[in-house]
Design a protein around this motif. Sequence first.
Motif, PDB file in Angstrom:
ATOM      1  N   ASN A  53       0.721  14.760   9.112  1.00 21.49           N
ATOM      2  CA  ASN A  53       0.283  13.415   8.680  1.00 21.49           C
ATOM      3  C   ASN A  53       1.310  12.533   8.675  1.00 21.49           C
ATOM      4  N   SER A  54       1.365  11.795   9.609  1.00 24.96           N
ATOM      5  CA  SER A  54       2.693  10.695   9.635  1.00 24.96           C
ATOM      6  C   SER A  54       2.387   9.691   8.588  1.00 24.96           C
ATOM      7  N   ASP A  55       1.343   9.465   7.842  1.00 21.42           N
ATOM      8  CA  ASP A  55       1.063   8.285   7.095  1.00 21.42           C
ATOM      9  C   ASP A  55       1.718   8.970   5.756  1.00 21.42           C
ATOM     10  N   SER A  56       2.006  10.105   5.542  1.00 21.11           N
ATOM     11  CA  SER A  56       2.569  10.701   4.396  1.00 21.11           C
ATOM     12  C   SER A  56       4.135  10.823   4.650  1.00 21.11           C
ATOM     13  N   PHE A  57       4.418  10.612   5.550  1.00 18.06           N
ATOM     14  CA  PHE A  57       5.890  10.816   5.708  1.00 18.06           C
ATOM     15  C   PHE A  57       6.775  10.172   4.725  1.00 18.06           C
ATOM     16  N   THR A  58       7.851  10.411   4.239  1.00 18.12           N
ATOM     17  CA  THR A  58       8.690   9.930   3.257  1.00 18.12           C
ATOM     18  C   THR A  58      10.159   9.919   3.436  1.00 18.12           C
ATOM     19  N   HIS A  59      10.585  11.057   4.744  1.00 17.80           N
ATOM     20  CA  HIS A  59      11.732  11.042   5.130  1.00 17.80           C
ATOM     21  C   HIS A  59      12.193  10.907   6.536  1.00 17.80           C
ATOM     22  N   GLY A  60      11.204  10.873   7.219  1.00 16.31           N
ATOM     23  CA  GLY A  60      11.303  10.746   8.588  1.00 16.31           C
ATOM     24  C   GLY A  60      11.265  11.916   9.336  1.00 16.31           C
ATOM     25  N   THR A  61      11.125  11.922  10.556  1.00 17.76           N
ATOM     26  CA  THR A  61      10.730  13.025  11.579  1.00 17.76           C
ATOM     27  C   THR A  61      12.213  13.572  11.731  1.00 17.76           C
ATOM     28  N   SER A  62      12.101  14.852  12.227  1.00 18.34           N
ATOM     29  CA  SER A  62      13.510  15.665  12.634  1.00 18.34           C
ATOM     30  C   SER A  62      14.189  14.946  13.413  1.00 18.34           C
ATOM     31  N   SER A  75       0.897  -1.082   0.012  1.00 14.60           N
ATOM     32  CA  SER A  75      -0.009   0.041   0.044  1.00 14.60           C
ATOM     33  C   SER A  75       0.797   1.248   0.005  1.00 14.60           C
ATOM     34  N   LYS A  76       0.310   2.461  -0.137  1.00 14.46           N
ATOM     35  CA  LYS A  76       1.027   3.662  -0.170  1.00 14.46           C
ATOM     36  C   LYS A  76       1.508   3.690   1.107  1.00 14.46           C
ATOM     37  N   THR A  77       0.946   3.429   2.161  1.00 16.63           N
ATOM     38  CA  THR A  77       1.177   3.955   3.522  1.00 16.63           C
ATOM     39  C   THR A  77       2.609   3.281   3.610  1.00 16.63           C
ATOM     40  N   GLU A  78       2.427   1.865   3.454  1.00  9.21           N
ATOM     41  CA  GLU A  78       3.571   0.850   3.840  1.00  9.21           C
ATOM     42  C   GLU A  78       4.685   1.253   2.794  1.00  9.21           C
TER      43      GLU A  78
END
Length: 288
Positions: A252-261, A193-196
């Motif tokens: 929106n954490s599901d849309s993260f692609t690079h990670g949090t700060s 899925s996109k989220t995964e």
Amino acid sequence: MKWQGRRKSGNVEDQRAKGSGSKGKLVAGGGLVAVVVILLQLFGGETGQQIAPLVEQIGNSQTTQQVQTRELTNEEKVMGNFMSTVLADTEDVWNKIFSEYNLGNYKEPKMVLFTDAVSTACGSATSASGPFYCPGDQKLYMDLAFFDELQTRFGAKGGDFAIAYVTAHEVGHHIQTILGTSNKVRQLQSQTSKTEANKLSVAQELQADFYAGVWAHHNKKYLQSGDIEEAMSAANAVGDDTIQKRSSGSVNSDSFTHGTSKQRMEWFMKGYNTGDIRNGDTFSALIN
């Protein structure tokens, strides 16, 4: 960072004197890069590398490019020498690591310095893309104007080691390509899925941050006071949560692609503190 008077890499292609006649004009229809990225994700490996130049050729046939040449300023020449020295440092470190861990010969990437727009095996791109790595031609693409934006737009501290960190991060993606990690990620992303798929992307980006930290660990003799703080400030500024808060006020954490700060800083520091590539399994740490 101590860099003046040291070895410079022979793998730098400086295209900054060949700016396009109109900023952003190089992109054909605005969708070429997206098409190539999708094809690379679906097919990956050697097949993806064969497809990318073909799509690029189509895009170039639709593009009118007015090339202008100019003399680089003294400041630009100094920055070019700095970038070449940083790349040389990554070559020295990763050649040593590949030898120590019996990973075979390290295939050194090339770095392309450009202004405004550039043509790559992954499609045509403008400076709005920021620094990026193209697996299709195994080159790093750097518009150095991004580092001004890193301060003015993203609020980073700036400094030469912030630039070195970003460069080392992109080299990290090259490491993933030649070790086969990137190809595996693309294959898994095409089956989920996109989220995964986004979670896999986050793990891949954090591993590149880890590799940047490993490089810094093995390059300590050239570091100066404040360098690691500059890298941390840059990593903090480009975290997904920080960027989303700045742009929309929500996350929106599901849309993260690079990670949090926090994640980006932690994984860089893990690489910096250990210097051991065996500690960089971000996939097991983040994905169940």
